[in-house]
Design a protein around this motif. Structure first.
Motif, PDB file in Angstrom:
ATOM      1  N   VAL A  29      66.828 -22.968  35.394  1.00  0.00           N
ATOM      2  CA  VAL A  29      66.026 -23.498  36.876  1.00  0.00           C
ATOM      3  C   VAL A  29      64.704 -24.234  36.129  1.00  0.00           C
ATOM      4  O   VAL A  29      64.302 -23.939  35.318  1.00  0.00           O
ATOM      5  N   ASP A  30      64.219 -25.024  36.962  1.00  0.00           N
ATOM      6  CA  ASP A  30      63.160 -25.833  36.593  1.00  0.00           C
ATOM      7  C   ASP A  30      61.993 -24.708  36.615  1.00  0.00           C
ATOM      8  O   ASP A  30      61.663 -24.140  37.587  1.00  0.00           O
ATOM      9  N   PRO A  31      61.249 -24.574  35.573  1.00  0.00           N
ATOM     10  CA  PRO A  31      59.923 -23.630  35.514  1.00  0.00           C
ATOM     11  C   PRO A  31      59.170 -23.915  36.535  1.00  0.00           C
ATOM     12  O   PRO A  31      58.325 -22.986  36.988  1.00  0.00           O
ATOM     13  N   MET A 189      66.131  -6.585  59.947  1.00  0.00           N
ATOM     14  CA  MET A 189      66.762  -6.303  58.491  1.00  0.00           C
ATOM     15  C   MET A 189      66.468  -7.438  57.632  1.00  0.00           C
ATOM     16  O   MET A 189      67.072  -8.584  57.391  1.00  0.00           O
ATOM     17  N   ASP A 190      65.081  -7.408  57.132  1.00  0.00           N
ATOM     18  CA  ASP A 190      64.699  -8.597  56.024  1.00  0.00           C
ATOM     19  C   ASP A 190      64.918  -8.128  54.704  1.00  0.00           C
ATOM     20  O   ASP A 190      65.092  -8.880  53.831  1.00  0.00           O
ATOM     21  N   PHE A 191      64.647  -6.585  54.349  1.00  0.00           N
ATOM     22  CA  PHE A 191      64.610  -6.221  53.116  1.00  0.00           C
ATOM     23  C   PHE A 191      65.057  -4.680  53.244  1.00  0.00           C
ATOM     24  O   PHE A 191      64.193  -4.146  54.084  1.00  0.00           O
ATOM     25  N   CYS A 210      59.447 -12.891  58.882  1.00  0.00           N
ATOM     26  CA  CYS A 210      59.251 -11.450  59.325  1.00  0.00           C
ATOM     27  C   CYS A 210      57.788 -10.903  59.167  1.00  0.00           C
ATOM     28  O   CYS A 210      56.865 -10.702  59.626  1.00  0.00           O
ATOM     29  N   TYR A 211      57.459 -11.584  57.555  1.00  0.00           N
ATOM     30  CA  TYR A 211      56.121 -11.032  57.112  1.00  0.00           C
ATOM     31  C   TYR A 211      54.895 -11.936  57.952  1.00  0.00           C
ATOM     32  O   TYR A 211      54.021 -11.413  58.723  1.00  0.00           O
ATOM     33  N   LEU A 212      55.318 -13.179  58.217  1.00  0.00           N
ATOM     34  CA  LEU A 212      54.495 -14.055  58.846  1.00  0.00           C
ATOM     35  C   LEU A 212      54.376 -13.795  60.491  1.00  0.00           C
ATOM     36  O   LEU A 212      53.010 -13.597  61.017  1.00  0.00           O
ATOM     37  N   PRO A 255      54.052 -10.649  47.536  1.00  0.00           N
ATOM     38  CA  PRO A 255      55.184 -10.396  47.029  1.00  0.00           C
ATOM     39  C   PRO A 255      55.682 -11.394  45.866  1.00  0.00           C
ATOM     40  O   PRO A 255      55.819 -11.219  44.846  1.00  0.00           O
ATOM     41  N   PHE A 256      54.815 -12.571  46.198  1.00  0.00           N
ATOM     42  CA  PHE A 256      54.614 -13.517  45.186  1.00  0.00           C
ATOM     43  C   PHE A 256      53.258 -14.348  45.487  1.00  0.00           C
ATOM     44  O   PHE A 256      53.108 -14.219  46.806  1.00  0.00           O
ATOM     45  N   VAL A 257      52.811 -15.319  44.684  1.00  0.00           N
ATOM     46  CA  VAL A 257      51.532 -15.557  45.099  1.00  0.00           C
ATOM     47  C   VAL A 257      51.339 -16.817  46.184  1.00  0.00           C
ATOM     48  O   VAL A 257      50.481 -16.809  46.927  1.00  0.00           O
ATOM     49  N   ILE A 307      54.666  -5.621  42.974  1.00  0.00           N
ATOM     50  CA  ILE A 307      54.650  -4.055  42.771  1.00  0.00           C
ATOM     51  C   ILE A 307      54.882  -3.387  44.125  1.00  0.00           C
ATOM     52  O   ILE A 307      54.253  -2.109  44.380  1.00  0.00           O
ATOM     53  N   TYR A 308      55.353  -4.190  45.044  1.00  0.00           N
ATOM     54  CA  TYR A 308      55.621  -3.510  46.364  1.00  0.00           C
ATOM     55  C   TYR A 308      54.441  -3.044  47.146  1.00  0.00           C
ATOM     56  O   TYR A 308      53.565  -3.533  47.478  1.00  0.00           O
ATOM     57  N   THR A 309      54.448  -1.621  47.147  1.00  0.00           N
ATOM     58  CA  THR A 309      53.304  -0.774  47.926  1.00  0.00           C
ATOM     59  C   THR A 309      51.644  -1.136  47.376  1.00  0.00           C
ATOM     60  O   THR A 309      50.922  -1.296  48.100  1.00  0.00           O
TER      61      THR A 309
HETATM   62  P1  HMG Z   1      64.772 -19.375  46.829  1.00  0.00           P
HETATM   63  O1  HMG Z   1      65.605 -19.768  47.722  1.00  0.00           O
HETATM   64  O2  HMG Z   1      65.557 -19.280  45.165  1.00  0.00           O
HETATM   65  O3  HMG Z   1      63.536 -20.230  46.634  1.00  0.00           O
HETATM   66  O4  HMG Z   1      64.035 -18.004  46.895  1.00  0.00           O
HETATM   67  P2  HMG Z   1      63.067 -21.438  47.489  1.00  0.00           P
HETATM   68  O5  HMG Z   1      64.249 -22.741  47.359  1.00  0.00           O
HETATM   69  O6  HMG Z   1      62.740 -21.258  48.805  1.00  0.00           O
HETATM   70  O7  HMG Z   1      61.833 -22.249  46.792  1.00  0.00           O
HETATM   71  C1  HMG Z   1      60.892 -21.435  46.718  1.00  0.00           C
HETATM   72  C2  HMG Z   1      59.448 -22.343  46.459  1.00  0.00           C
HETATM   73  O8  HMG Z   1      59.513 -23.222  45.436  1.00  0.00           O
HETATM   74  C3  HMG Z   1      59.747 -23.410  47.589  1.00  0.00           C
HETATM   75  O9  HMG Z   1      58.258 -23.566  48.001  1.00  0.00           O
HETATM   76  C4  HMG Z   1      59.959 -24.679  47.098  1.00  0.00           C
HETATM   77  O10 HMG Z   1      59.824 -25.894  47.519  1.00  0.00           O
HETATM   78  C5  HMG Z   1      59.240 -24.644  45.664  1.00  0.00           C
HETATM   79  P3  HMG Z   1      57.944 -23.446  49.475  1.00  0.00           P
HETATM   80  O11 HMG Z   1      58.658 -24.580  50.555  1.00  0.00           O
HETATM   81  O12 HMG Z   1      58.275 -22.170  50.254  1.00  0.00           O
HETATM   82  O13 HMG Z   1      56.400 -23.656  49.557  1.00  0.00           O
HETATM   83  N1  HMG Z   1      60.164 -25.131  44.468  1.00  0.00           N
HETATM   84  C6  HMG Z   1      59.557 -25.911  43.559  1.00  0.00           C
HETATM   85  N2  HMG Z   1      58.354 -26.283  43.256  1.00  0.00           N
HETATM   86  C7  HMG Z   1      57.958 -26.808  42.224  1.00  0.00           C
HETATM   87  N3  HMG Z   1      58.716 -27.243  41.392  1.00  0.00           N
HETATM   88  C8  HMG Z   1      60.120 -26.920  41.479  1.00  0.00           C
HETATM   89  C9  HMG Z   1      60.515 -26.375  42.716  1.00  0.00           C
HETATM   90  N4  HMG Z   1      61.716 -25.901  43.324  1.00  0.00           N
HETATM   91  C10 HMG Z   1      61.465 -25.303  44.370  1.00  0.00           C
HETATM   92  N5  HMG Z   1      61.074 -27.628  40.791  1.00  0.00           N
HETATM   93  C11 HMG Z   1      62.674 -16.199  47.833  1.00  0.00           C
HETATM   94  C12 HMG Z   1      62.468 -17.706  47.286  1.00  0.00           C
HETATM   95  C13 HMG Z   1      61.086 -15.951  47.847  1.00  0.00           C
HETATM   96  C14 HMG Z   1      63.204 -16.118  49.077  1.00  0.00           C
HETATM   97  C15 HMG Z   1      63.172 -15.145  46.816  1.00  0.00           C
HETATM   98  O14 HMG Z   1      62.596 -15.118  45.519  1.00  0.00           O
HETATM   99  C16 HMG Z   1      63.226 -13.884  47.561  1.00  0.00           C
HETATM  100  O15 HMG Z   1      64.178 -13.600  48.190  1.00  0.00           O
HETATM  101  N6  HMG Z   1      62.339 -13.095  46.958  1.00  0.00           N
HETATM  102  C17 HMG Z   1      62.278 -11.539  47.609  1.00  0.00           C
HETATM  103  C18 HMG Z   1      62.085 -11.369  49.112  1.00  0.00           C
HETATM  104  C19 HMG Z   1      60.578 -11.600  49.267  1.00  0.00           C
HETATM  105  O16 HMG Z   1      59.533 -11.740  48.125  1.00  0.00           O
HETATM  106  N7  HMG Z   1      59.975 -11.897  50.229  1.00  0.00           N
HETATM  107  C20 HMG Z   1      58.632 -12.064  50.835  1.00  0.00           C
HETATM  108  C21 HMG Z   1      58.233 -11.516  52.101  1.00  0.00           C
HETATM  109  S1  HMG Z   1      58.833 -10.063  52.583  1.00  0.00           S
HETATM  110  C22 HMG Z   1      57.919  -8.932  51.727  1.00  0.00           C
HETATM  111  O17 HMG Z   1      56.848  -9.269  51.412  1.00  0.00           O
HETATM  112  C23 HMG Z   1      58.035  -7.547  51.515  1.00  0.00           C
HETATM  113  C24 HMG Z   1      58.633  -7.292  49.974  1.00  0.00           C
HETATM  114  O18 HMG Z   1      57.475  -6.977  49.367  1.00  0.00           O
HETATM  115  C25 HMG Z   1      59.271  -5.867  50.264  1.00  0.00           C
HETATM  116  C26 HMG Z   1      58.653  -4.639  50.929  1.00  0.00           C
HETATM  117  O19 HMG Z   1      58.111  -4.648  51.980  1.00  0.00           O
HETATM  118  O20 HMG Z   1      59.128  -3.512  50.627  1.00  0.00           O
HETATM  119  C27 HMG Z   1      59.578  -8.099  49.629  1.00  0.00           C
END
Ligand code: HMG
Length: 425
Positions: A29-31, A189-191, A210-212, A255-257, A307-309
């Motif tokens: 993947v592109d870093p 049903m998001d996670f 769902c978060y937003l 969940p990510f920055v 780290i979730y919670t």
């Molecule tokens: P994905 O589909 O692989 O990634 O998964 P993407 O295609 O959406 O790309 C991510 C971002 O990188 C996008 O930015 C791309 O444009 C960009 P955005 O459009 O969103 O601003 N991008 C690039 N930027 C620079 N250079 C590049 C490049 N390529 C792409 N080359 C996803 C991303 C977060 C969906 C996945 O990692 C995932 O499923 N993660 C887990 C779920 C999650 O964290 N959800 C967050 C909300 S829910 C929540 O917070 C609850 C939770 O903590 C659990 C709980 O409550 O228990 C998860």
């Protein structure tokens, strides 16, 4: 009204971490997707000897010792976790024993995805406010290991760690606004993580929406509560000013920055009652505002992962150590989100001296003790950790993984989990 707030705050993380550029290269993947698209730099990786109990107890021990609090003062311990280690026995009772807490103390676990610790924090606050604590304090710990599986889309958003908070009526770090809170709940049903799986099931893009939605819902409720309970006329004395501007810093579940950036933009849009267009002056202003009021508190999240919670509280720890001296006496906002879903928006006022107290035990010192591992070692640890809860397993030997933490999980013998602790921290 009685003052209630945050008196102590600390955290614990696994010994090992990976660099996300290494992970991106290994996955082809592109870093830039991980570092700029998601905003992550490093990711904590747990071993079979580190579990939600060892992380929670490690964080709790640091909070008690670093802030010089007698364990006998604790009358309530709540652990928020979605990485349950038993269908019946809670993480909290092991933590109670490992920390030597008194028997005259309530101890229980709360589960609602990433919302568990925020629910615990509210419950602890209300317990103290009710007068039932009778001068004792509450220990609230968020502890989780986030697992989505190797090669999954969620993989770069994993992480592991715990944050411990001590809540009391004589707080040294933050005073909570106990009059105003905003809640939101909705079955989605998001996670989720079925009982048969160690890894979460996630509908990634849907989880972001769902978060937003939950953020907007809980913020609007908080705002209505605040406005109806005060003679609020807008941040600068006129009703047209942005409500969000009353907060010196805005902290979110991370969940990510990049998610915190999306969240902040969404609240600015909610105040403006419009969606900002890409490239518009409003969008540029939203980015600048994010850089000023949110991003400076996200280094720890970027270097530990989800780290979730505890993710919101990692950001709080980072804020209190690095930036709270400029915000003394000002309110900050805190937003907690748990998938499934539940959300809460609350606020607190920064107390004088918080920053210098936090700096005495800098988070950067704890980060500097970690060990960077390569991707093949990370993959071995993930696969071995999947075996760690089996009865009589051989994978939980600290020497196998060179783990030197003071609190260790040694595996399950005769169906009983085994822990060991040394007094150093
Ligand atoms: P994905 O589909 O692989 O990634 O998964 P993407 O295609 O959406 O790309 C991510 C971002 O990188 C996008 O930015 C791309 O444009 C960009 P955005 O459009 O969103 O601003 N991008 C690039 N930027 C620079 N250079 C590049 C490049 N390529 C792409 N080359 C996803 C991303 C977060 C969906 C996945 O990692 C995932 O499923 N993660 C887990 C779920 C999650 O964290 N959800 C967050 C909300 S829910 C929540 O917070 C609850 C939770 O903590 C659990 C709980 O409550 O228990 C998860």
């Amino acid at each position: 009204m009685m003052t209630v707030g945050l008196d102590a705050l600390s955290f614990d993380i696994p010994q090992n971490y990976i660099n996300l550029i290494d992970l991106a290269q290994a996955r082809g993947v592109d870093p830039g997707k991980y570092t700029s698209g998601l905003g992550q730099r490093e990711m904590a990786v747990s071993s079979p000897c580190e579990d939600p109990v060892t992380l929670a107890a490690g964080a709790g021990r640091r909070a008690l010792r670093n802030f010089d609090i007698d364990p006998n003062q604790i009358g309530l311990v709540i652990v928020g976790t979605e990485t349950g280690i038993d269908h019946s026995k809670p993480v909290s009772i092991y933590v109670h024993e490992l920390l030597g807490l008194p028997q005259y103390c309530r101890a229980f676990e709360v589960k609602h995805a990433c919302y568990g610790a925020m629910a615990g924090l509210s419950m602890a606050t209300h317990w103290i406010q009710s007068g039932k604590a009778k001068g004792r304090a509450a220990l609230v710990i968020a502890s989780d290991i986030a697992r989505y599986g190797l090669n999954s889309a969620g993989e770069p958003t994993q992480g592991a760690g715990a944050v411990a908070m001590i809540i009391s009526e004589n707080p040294r770090l933050l005073e909570f606004d106990v009059r105003n809170e905003g809640y939101y709940s909705k079955q989605v049903m998001d996670f989720w993580r079925p009982n048969y799986s160690k890894e979460a099931v996630v509908d990634g893009h849907y989880s972001i929406s769902c978060y937003l939605e939950a953020l907007t819902g809980s913020y609007q409720t908080y705002k209505q509560n605040f406005i109806s309970s005060s003679s609020y006329l807008g941040h600068s004395g006129h009703s047209g000013a942005r409500f969000l501007d009353r907060f010196a810093a805005c902290l979110y579940h991370v969940p990510f920055v990049k998610m915190a950036q999306k969240a902040h933009q969404r609240l600015l849009e909610a105040d403006a009652c419009i969606a900002f267009e890409k490239g518009s002056p409003q969008m540029q202003a939203a980015v600048s505002d994010f850089l000023a009021r949110v991003s400076p508190s996200l280094e720890l999240n970027a270097r530990v992962g989800n780290i979730y919670t505890g993710s919101l509280f990692l950001s709080l720890l980072n804020f209190l150590e690095d930036h709270s001296d400029l915000a003394t006496g000002s309110p900050i906002s805190l937003f907690g989100y748990g998938s499934g879903c539940a959300a809460e928006f609350m606020s607190a006022v920064v107390l004088e001296g918080a920053s210098s107290l936090m700096k005495q035990h800098s988070f950067r010192k704890i980060l500097s003790h970690r060990k960077q591992i390569d991707i093949p070692t990370y993959e071995k640890l993930i696969l071995a950790s999947a075996q760690a809860d089996l009865n009589n397993t051989e994978v939980c030997k600290p020497e196998l993984w060179n783990i030197q933490n003071p609190i260790l999980y040694l595996g399950t013998r005769d169906h009983k989990r085994q822990y060991t602790t040394s007094s150093s921290s």
